[in-house]
Motif scaffolding. Structure first.
Motif, PDB file in Angstrom:
ATOM      1  N   TRP A 287      19.477  25.367  61.259  1.00  0.00           N
ATOM      2  CA  TRP A 287      20.096  23.904  61.919  1.00  0.00           C
ATOM      3  C   TRP A 287      19.581  22.594  61.767  1.00  0.00           C
ATOM      4  CZ3 TRP A 287      24.101  21.220  61.703  1.00  0.00           C
ATOM      5  CH2 TRP A 287      24.543  20.029  62.407  1.00  0.00           C
ATOM      6  N   ILE A 288      18.209  22.625  62.103  1.00  0.00           N
ATOM      7  CA  ILE A 288      17.392  21.491  62.049  1.00  0.00           C
ATOM      8  C   ILE A 288      17.355  21.089  60.577  1.00  0.00           C
ATOM      9  CG2 ILE A 288      14.989  20.699  62.508  1.00  0.00           C
ATOM     10  CD1 ILE A 288      14.843  22.469  65.005  1.00  0.00           C
ATOM     11  N   ALA A 289      16.989  22.066  59.604  1.00  0.00           N
ATOM     12  CA  ALA A 289      16.772  21.525  58.250  1.00  0.00           C
ATOM     13  C   ALA A 289      18.261  21.056  57.671  1.00  0.00           C
ATOM     14  CB  ALA A 289      16.394  22.927  57.376  1.00  0.00           C
ATOM     15  N   ARG A 290      19.159  21.593  58.005  1.00  0.00           N
ATOM     16  CA  ARG A 290      20.604  21.359  57.505  1.00  0.00           C
ATOM     17  C   ARG A 290      20.889  19.764  58.112  1.00  0.00           C
ATOM     18  NH1 ARG A 290      25.244  21.421  55.416  1.00  0.00           N
ATOM     19  NH2 ARG A 290      27.230  21.365  56.463  1.00  0.00           N
ATOM     20  N   ARG A 291      20.662  19.831  59.273  1.00  0.00           N
ATOM     21  CA  ARG A 291      20.706  18.483  59.947  1.00  0.00           C
ATOM     22  C   ARG A 291      20.005  17.252  59.413  1.00  0.00           C
ATOM     23  NH1 ARG A 291      18.541  17.974  65.900  1.00  0.00           N
ATOM     24  NH2 ARG A 291      16.655  17.813  64.802  1.00  0.00           N
ATOM     25  N   ALA A 292      18.820  17.428  59.193  1.00  0.00           N
ATOM     26  CA  ALA A 292      17.930  16.577  58.212  1.00  0.00           C
ATOM     27  C   ALA A 292      18.620  16.263  57.089  1.00  0.00           C
ATOM     28  CB  ALA A 292      16.486  17.245  58.154  1.00  0.00           C
ATOM     29  N   GLU A 293      19.092  17.410  56.191  1.00  0.00           N
ATOM     30  CA  GLU A 293      19.556  16.967  54.925  1.00  0.00           C
ATOM     31  C   GLU A 293      20.857  16.196  55.017  1.00  0.00           C
ATOM     32  OE1 GLU A 293      21.800  19.642  51.423  1.00  0.00           O
ATOM     33  OE2 GLU A 293      20.478  20.753  52.518  1.00  0.00           O
ATOM     34  N   LEU A 294      21.665  16.623  56.057  1.00  0.00           N
ATOM     35  CA  LEU A 294      22.929  15.870  56.297  1.00  0.00           C
ATOM     36  C   LEU A 294      22.757  14.315  56.703  1.00  0.00           C
ATOM     37  CD1 LEU A 294      24.986  18.418  58.313  1.00  0.00           C
ATOM     38  CD2 LEU A 294      25.474  17.190  55.869  1.00  0.00           C
ATOM     39  N   THR A 295      21.946  14.176  57.482  1.00  0.00           N
ATOM     40  CA  THR A 295      21.382  12.723  57.829  1.00  0.00           C
ATOM     41  C   THR A 295      20.753  12.011  56.824  1.00  0.00           C
ATOM     42  OG1 THR A 295      20.859  13.460  60.203  1.00  0.00           O
ATOM     43  CG2 THR A 295      19.903  11.646  59.612  1.00  0.00           C
ATOM     44  N   LEU A 296      19.813  12.565  56.188  1.00  0.00           N
ATOM     45  CA  LEU A 296      19.283  11.717  54.904  1.00  0.00           C
ATOM     46  C   LEU A 296      20.287  11.557  54.018  1.00  0.00           C
ATOM     47  CD1 LEU A 296      15.821  13.561  54.593  1.00  0.00           C
ATOM     48  CD2 LEU A 296      16.368  11.343  55.493  1.00  0.00           C
ATOM     49  N   THR A 297      21.184  12.356  53.615  1.00  0.00           N
ATOM     50  CA  THR A 297      22.159  12.071  52.673  1.00  0.00           C
ATOM     51  C   THR A 297      23.221  10.874  53.095  1.00  0.00           C
ATOM     52  OG1 THR A 297      21.934  14.614  51.823  1.00  0.00           O
ATOM     53  CG2 THR A 297      24.256  13.318  51.488  1.00  0.00           C
ATOM     54  N   PHE A 298      23.417  10.860  54.308  1.00  0.00           N
ATOM     55  CA  PHE A 298      24.344   9.825  54.903  1.00  0.00           C
ATOM     56  C   PHE A 298      23.867   8.516  54.952  1.00  0.00           C
ATOM     57  CE2 PHE A 298      25.507   7.506  58.808  1.00  0.00           C
ATOM     58  CZ  PHE A 298      26.850   7.200  58.116  1.00  0.00           C
ATOM     59  N   LEU A 299      22.351   8.664  55.430  1.00  0.00           N
ATOM     60  CA  LEU A 299      21.610   7.262  55.884  1.00  0.00           C
ATOM     61  C   LEU A 299      21.382   6.599  54.648  1.00  0.00           C
ATOM     62  CD1 LEU A 299      19.164   8.017  58.804  1.00  0.00           C
ATOM     63  CD2 LEU A 299      21.284   6.318  58.991  1.00  0.00           C
ATOM     64  N   ARG A 300      21.043   6.986  53.647  1.00  0.00           N
ATOM     65  CA  ARG A 300      20.311   5.995  52.456  1.00  0.00           C
ATOM     66  C   ARG A 300      21.406   5.197  52.017  1.00  0.00           C
ATOM     67  NH1 ARG A 300      15.937   5.628  50.200  1.00  0.00           N
ATOM     68  NH2 ARG A 300      15.093   7.690  50.587  1.00  0.00           N
ATOM     69  N   PRO A 301      22.738   5.728  51.697  1.00  0.00           N
ATOM     70  CA  PRO A 301      23.657   4.739  51.017  1.00  0.00           C
ATOM     71  C   PRO A 301      24.117   3.905  52.355  1.00  0.00           C
ATOM     72  CG  PRO A 301      24.524   7.140  51.076  1.00  0.00           C
ATOM     73  CD  PRO A 301      22.939   7.365  51.253  1.00  0.00           C
ATOM     74  N   ALA A 302      24.354   4.562  53.449  1.00  0.00           N
ATOM     75  CA  ALA A 302      24.748   3.457  54.620  1.00  0.00           C
ATOM     76  C   ALA A 302      23.870   2.731  54.892  1.00  0.00           C
ATOM     77  CB  ALA A 302      24.943   4.436  55.929  1.00  0.00           C
ATOM     78  N   ILE A 303      22.525   2.493  54.881  1.00  0.00           N
ATOM     79  CA  ILE A 303      21.518   1.588  55.054  1.00  0.00           C
ATOM     80  C   ILE A 303      21.678   0.473  53.959  1.00  0.00           C
ATOM     81  CG2 ILE A 303      19.115   0.899  55.203  1.00  0.00           C
ATOM     82  CD1 ILE A 303      18.890   3.586  57.162  1.00  0.00           C
TER      83      ILE A 303
END
Length: 149
Positions: A122-138
């Motif tokens: 879950w920690i690895a999946r959460r990191a991947e989901l977060t990074l995938t969302f954050l870059r374009p959002a920022i």
């Protein structure tokens, strides 16, 4: 350690500060204009949070996931509405922004519930989901400043 009093902290002190002893914040610190606040928020997104995405190992840690996502939500509201919101309020904004629901639920559970230990998977999946969302959002937040008439 010495840290500057950021425009966000100054605005929080002016808007929400409760004086228990001593002088009011206005007697100690200069006020923060809406433009100064917005400029600081965008600069923080661009110079701190965007480069932090280039270090994926950080995003396995709860604090990076929480603060990265909550800061994005709070920055979005500050730029859109000119106001500051709490971290709790930011969770609803994340949902509006399209952040991964399971990550938002994870943050909410860890902050306000009883989450239990997270699996490495879950920690690895959460990191991947977060990074995938954050870059374009920022990148979107940064690209929309300054606002065009």
């Amino acid at each position: 350690m010495r840290r500057p009093v950021t425009p966000v902290t100054r605005r929080e002190l002016f808007d929400f500060g409760l004086v228990l002893y001593g002088e009011e914040p206005a007697a100690l610190l200069p006020p923060v204009t809406d433009e100064q606040l917005a400029e600081f928020v965008v600069q923080d997104m661009e110079s701190f949070w965007l480069p932090s995405l280039d270090h994926p190992e950080r995003w396995d840690r709860d604090i990076w996931v929480d603060l990265g996502l909550l800061t994005l939500a709070r920055a979005t509201v500050t730029l859109r509405d000119g106001k500051l919101i709490t971290k709790a309020e930011a969770l609803s904004v994340l949902t509006e922004l399209g952040a991964p629901a399971e990550v938002v639920d994870d943050i909410r559970q860890r902050r306000y519930g009883d989450p239990g230990p997270a699996s490495r998977r879950w920690i690895a999946r959460r990191a991947e989901l977060t990074l995938t969302f954050l870059r374009p959002a920022i990148e979107q937040v940064v690209s929309q400043w300054p606002p065009r008439p």
